[in-house]
Scaffold this motif. Structure first.
Motif, short mmCIF file in Angstrom:
data_model
loop_
_atom_site.label_atom_id
_atom_site.label_comp_id
_atom_site.label_asym_id
_atom_site.label_seq_id
_atom_site.Cartn_x
_atom_site.Cartn_y
_atom_site.Cartn_z
N PRO A 99 -3.28 -7.95 6.52
CA PRO A 99 -3.18 -7.29 7.82
C PRO A 99 -3.82 -8.09 8.94
O PRO A 99 -3.28 -8.19 10.04
CB PRO A 99 -3.92 -5.97 7.60
N ARG B 247 7.36 -1.44 7.59
CA ARG B 247 7.00 -2.85 7.60
C ARG B 247 7.68 -3.46 8.81
O ARG B 247 8.70 -2.95 9.28
CB ARG B 247 7.34 -3.54 6.30
N GLN C 58 -3.86 -4.29 11.72
CA GLN C 58 -2.70 -5.19 11.85
C GLN C 58 -2.48 -5.64 13.30
O GLN C 58 -1.59 -6.45 13.57
CB GLN C 58 -1.42 -4.46 11.38
N TRP D 40 7.04 -10.90 7.02
CA TRP D 40 6.98 -9.47 7.30
C TRP D 40 5.53 -9.01 7.16
O TRP D 40 4.70 -9.66 6.51
CB TRP D 40 7.88 -8.70 6.34
N SER D 41 5.25 -7.87 7.73
CA SER D 41 3.86 -7.38 7.74
C SER D 41 3.32 -7.12 6.33
O SER D 41 2.12 -7.26 6.08
CB SER D 41 3.77 -6.10 8.57
N ASP D 42 4.21 -6.78 5.37
CA ASP D 42 3.72 -6.50 4.01
C ASP D 42 3.67 -7.75 3.16
O ASP D 42 3.38 -7.68 1.97
CB ASP D 42 4.58 -5.41 3.36
N GLU D 43 3.94 -8.90 3.75
CA GLU D 43 3.90 -10.16 3.00
C GLU D 43 2.64 -10.95 3.32
O GLU D 43 2.53 -12.11 2.94
CB GLU D 43 5.13 -11.02 3.32
N ARG E 129 7.12 4.49 4.72
CA ARG E 129 6.18 3.43 5.06
C ARG E 129 6.88 2.33 5.88
O ARG E 129 7.95 1.88 5.51
CB ARG E 129 5.65 2.84 3.75
#
Lengths: 724, 724
Positions: free
Chosen positions: B472, B457, B546, B466-469, B455
């Motif tokens: 989207p 990020r 995203q 970060w994108s997972d923080e 996966r």
């Protein structure tokens, strides 16, 4: 190569010596120090090195010469001569031969020596040719300009070679022409790569060829593809009133075109000080005046190039002269300090500046050279006069007068030269004169006044006949220019109509008149040429029907006074220099200035513009300043020497000299109150009433004149010297 | 002056000696070879020479020092300190005293010695100050620019003095500063007379004072009235894509402003060769490209000056670097020959050209210096890198990689430096990548891929999370920039999703998936990150929600291939240099380029952009080319040395090297097919299937991975190395 040697003799120099078999005639010439030109560096392209190989026995040199004593022509050389057949007329060999000389022409870079030869180098094949300067002095100028054109082959680049075009060009220039440490102007660098590409011959394996122009053996200022031998220069005299330029071929020295134009700065002020004032009073004054003169120079350069069929991009150098104010404004330098004591210059040194930095549209990397300045009032124009007339190279005591709004005067010989500037004012240029005008068609330029009748005759510019040789209506006089007013005043004086103090002679009467005095106060006089009106007297030079504007052209007492002021300043300047130099007389007088070429030395001396001199040694040399610019353009040594010479000249500041005023006052008289003029006396051109130191001599002369008058007309009238 | 002498000690240098009583501390410093600055030449105006006189017993030197051991302050000095009170904070004297140091400040040009003294020269009073270069290497630069500002008093002119302003200024510069043989730029000459007039103090008898700027101790390029100590310079890196400039204070070395802008030439062609083509195809192509870059430079200079509160007329020097094509176009030189072998440069040498000749609107007489060029593909920018990173001054074997459309590589140490250019193409700048873009807000610049789940990020420029923080919808990714694609490919490889030959691993399966092979030919795969479609595989980096444009950002097999081509060229270049240099490993790697500052050394090495090296010795040094320009701006010796260094570098033409192709093919693998990467192995970041030379070791590793996988998920799938 064999180790045999052969005797080679070069004509006309007579230089000779033994050289190795197989070397070219060009190499032989170089070994023996004979000047043979070459641009192409031995590629049989430029033809500058062509020589004549003589045939026959030459007992004087102990050799037999023959065209067979060099290797036969190759293809390239034959192709050159097929394209450029040598003119037999050019062959000025003094050596007699039994064959037509045309068969003997060879390119010295191609002809390899196989036997004894006698070679004639024609004048056009010498690098330092001489050209004769036009004008009175006719001194030759050796052609050796600060620029050289060189044709070179440049090694092609190879992958991984790591030598740029410029680096390989430098190698070629070093190898073929011995030049090292060169720099290159950015404009030349920009042309280099395309020139190498365009200069690449289609034949494989042949290297790209370009022609470069090198300035002062220091800087490459242009690169052209292939062979290109056009190289021109401009010599310009930037006068306050007139700008005059010569476009010269820098290979031959020939003047290809001469152009002149009004200095457009006159719209900002007639004389120098009014232009300086304009700069002081207007924030953009300097840039306006600068732009005006640059625009005029561009216009002149374009016209001259067009007239000569030359590309302005092939004009690689310009030498400019001008007085200090013109010099400063031309360079964009603030001339304000020149308007007042201590008359400080921005610099005395010669200035070199790129044409593009002045906005001059000749070759952008061309150098513009301004000759040195001597002092606040003696500018680069006088340095031009200095190198053109070279008083510092004379044994005789020479006086050089450059007449203009400010006259610059040089006096001296090889033991030392003195200079000064004299504030003559613009009267000699026709300004401050009632009917004064610039020298232009219609202006009266020559005047003769009958000694007996007082009757004038005159010539106007653009009309070859005198006024009495044509109907009045054809003359169309428009005014009097400087030379006209000078001759008029001198003639009036010689006729006795003007007294030596410059006043109109109230007791003068025509030698053919009624015999009665014509003086009637406060009323017009019966004579048609001279009349008094109260204290105002005037002389009628042209009648109303002779002028373009239907009114008389007269010379007033004020006009005479202004000419007196101008000539007195000039004379006082000359005397000042003579005093400083410690000489009582001069051997030679050179009258320079555009003015100088149009005035008769006799009239100038009668007027008292300069001290007495043998009239046959008084020469009008024309625009000597412009000639000096041309010399500096064509000969780099003379240019370099001029800066030294300018420093060596002893400058006298007239404004602070205690004797100047005294000399000035004496010089107000025609020709002078105290100085003798033996040469004029001997010619008998001075009127009797010329100031005589003792009353008795004066009376005697008066008697003599009376007797002469009686012979002429059975009448007599004794004009009286009324000197104060 | 007395013949007594006194002991003077200067701190921090410790230089000491006996000097005559009555001389100034500045003269004492010069006698003892101590570097103390001065612009005003001892007129107590500039304050550059201020020193601290210490009080107390100094047994080490055997003296007692006191502020009373120099003559008391005069009016001028007191006035100076009243206007410019010295900051105590500046006093970094290591000498302990019992008084406040502020009382001890003196102008060394004013303080005459009457007894023994110990003097501290504060760092700001030394002429050759050092500034620390920003960035990773932090090496100090000694401030010693090619320009100097000098304050002088010029003798006034006197009537009959016959010395122009320039002649008297030369005398003053010779007398006060020991400079002879100077020339003067026409612009400076134009300013001289008004400056002397304006610089004339109202007090009678006081001489006019001006400040001059002297270039290279050869040419006066400016004259200002009175005291004027503003002197700035520009250091510019003219990149194909970005132009970046530092405006520096030439007295302190401080960077006052940094400006950058897009190179407007990109509208004529993205890469260099398309710009060369544009020049070849359009008659006005060169002048258009030249004008575009000059306009951009003028814009940058104006903005930088405005930001720093500086007048562009006080910018007296510029140092420019750029690749060979940028260099040529900037100078107006035809770049056509750079488009094809043998890649001939117009010149290799450093170029000095007046700002006005380039149309650069800083001081018109300012000099613009372009660093030397190494070869057809290694330009002045690499010479900038060379002087900034100075591999030729290292004992260690240093590899310097300047990443761009063409990468330039330097390898060596003080025994010799090799260089080459490697045709990486624009992939590292985000071009030729499906969703590639320039580094700008919204571009993915960092990527991490989970080794087990596969996966991703990521981080985008302008967003700290970060994108997972974050949700989207907040991310709004617009594309991938160079550093993003490099990290993505390296991470894909480390996760085993890419095989070492660069192909997507068809047998890869998520460590947490069903355990079955996900490979289904010609159909979308069930994994959400990796899918195959026939021969086309792609990895989904960002989902549609995203991105800013509502579609996925993917990395395709072609993208990976382009990165492989780019990195292989880089790697092969490095190997080529190592082979020529005869070394198997390097001690240090410097990653330069605007690029270099944003990429993680680990990812770059995992990708195989350069050979194996201790990761702690791999440093991103940012815009080293621009730093080199700044060094050449601030230090004339370093500038002069750079031309020598550029000539000494051994240039390898990659195009003709027989080994380049071989190294290139091997380097297509991640990180390489044949070369070991012991440092990466030690870190355990490489996937197991990395090419192992023997089949047995490969099988062993496969087994080990299977076991690890079993531990993680009780499943195993053995990806296979399918190296050709």
């Amino acid at each position: 190569m064999s180790h045999n040697t052969h005797q080679v003799v070069f004509q006309p120099s007579g230089r000779q010596g033994r050289v190795a078999e197989g070397i070219t005639l060009l190499d032989a010439a170089r070994q023996l120090g004979v000047d043979v030109d070459s641009i192409c560096g031995g590629r049989q392209t430029c033809g500058k090195c062509k020589v004549i190989i003589e045939s026959g026995q030459f007992p004087k040199y102990g050799i037999a010469s023959s065209p067979d004593h060099v290797m036969p022509m190759g293809e390239d050389e034959a192709r050159y001569f097929a394209k450029h057949p040598p003119s037999i007329i050019n062959h000025q060999s003094s050596v007699t031969t039994d064959q037509l000389p045309v068969t003997h022409y060879r390119l010295s870079c191609a002809a390899c020596i196989t036997g004894d030869v006698l070679v004639t180098v024609p004048p056009e094949s010498t690098r330092r040719r001489q050209v004769v300067r036009k004008g009175a002095s006719d001194r030759p100028i050796t052609i050796d300009p600060i620029l050289r054109q060189m044709f070179v082959e440049v090694e092609p680049n190879v992958l991984g070679g790591r030598k740029g075009d410029w680096e390989r060009l430098q190698e070629a220039l070093s190898c073929e022409w011995g030049l090292a440490g060169l720099r290159i102007d950015i404009h030349a660098l920009r042309r280099l790569t395309p020139a190498l590409r365009a200069g690449k011959p289609s034949t494989p394996g042949v290297k790209p060829r370009v022609t470069v122009v090198v300035w002062d053996e220091r800087e490459v200022i242009d690169v052209r593809p292939g062979f290109h031998d056009a190289m021109y220069g401009l010599a310009v005299d930037v006068g306050s009133t007139t700008i005059a330029a010569h476009l010269c071929d820098l290979h031959t020295g020939a003047v290809l075109a001469t152009e002149s134009a009004m200095n457009p700065q006159v719209t900002f002020g007639e004389d120098l000080m009014s232009r300086v004032s304009y700069v002081m009073m207007h924030e953009d004054g300097l840039s306006k005046l600068h732009a005006a003169v640059v625009a005029a120079l561009n216009d002149i350069a374009t016209k001259a190039a067009r007239r000569a069929g030359v590309n302005t991009d092939d004009i690689y150098e310009a030498v400019l002269v001008g007085n200090t104010v013109m010099h400063h404004i031309l360079l964009g330098l603030d001339p304000t300090e020149l308007g007042a004591a201590p008359f400080t210059l921005a610099t005395h040194a010669p200035v070199d500046v790129k044409a593009r930095d002045l906005g001059l549209r000749i070759h952008p990397a061309a150098n513009v050279h301004l000759l040195a300045l001597e002092a606040g009032h003696v500018g680069a124009d006088n340095v031009g006069v200095l190198i053109a007339e070279a008083p510092d190279r004379q044994d005789e005591m020479m006086l050089v007068i450059d007449v203009g709004t400010n006259a610059e005067i040089l006096l001296g010989n090889r033991e030392g030269v003195w200079s000064c500037s004299s504030p003559t004012g613009p009267a000699f240029e026709g300004a401050q004169i009632t009917h004064g005008q610039r020298a232009a068609p219609g202006a009266v330029e020559r005047v003769r006044i009958d000694r007996v009748t007082g009757r004038p005759r005159f010539k106007v510019i653009g009309n070859d006949l005198w006024s009495d040789e044509q109907p009045p209506g054809q003359i169309k006089a428009t005014g009097i220019c400087g030379s006209g007013i000078i001759e008029a005043v001198a003639e009036l004086f010689m006729a006795g109509i003007l007294k030596s103090d410059g006043r109109f002679n109230e007791s003068w009467t025509s030698g053919v008149g009624s015999g009665e005095s014509v003086l009637v106060a406060d009323s017009p006089l019966p004579t048609s040429y001279l009349r008094f009106n109260g204290r105002k007297a005037e002389y009628v030079l042209a009648t109303a029907d002779q002028t373009a504007f239907g009114r008389e052209i007269v010379i007033t007492q004020d006009d005479v006074r202004n000419i007196q002021l101008a000539k007195a300043a000039l004379y006082a300047g000359c005397k000042l220099l003579m005093r400083r130099r410690g000489v009582a007389r001069v051997d030679k007088v050179m009258l320079a200035g555009a003015f100088g070429s149009y005035i008769d030395p006799l009239h100038a001396m009668v007027l008292g513009m300069f001290p007495d001199c043998d009239l046959s040694r008084v020469v009008a040399v024309g625009n000597a300043a412009g000639d000096g610019a041309r010399i500096a353009l064509l000969n780099k040594s003379r240019r370099a020497e001029s800066a030294q010479a300018a420093r060596r000249v002893h400058y006298i500041e007239t404004a602070i000299d205690p004797h100047f005023q005294e000399e000035f006052v004496n010089a107000m008289h025609l020709p002078n109150r105290v100085d003798p003029f033996p040469h004029l006396e001997a010619l008998g051109v001075l009127p009797d009433e010329r100031s005589a130191p003792d009353e008795e001599a004066r009376a005697r002369r008066r008697r003599e004149r009376r007797e002469r008058s009686a012979v002429a007309s059975s009448q007599s009238a004794a004009p009286e010297d009324q000197a104060p």
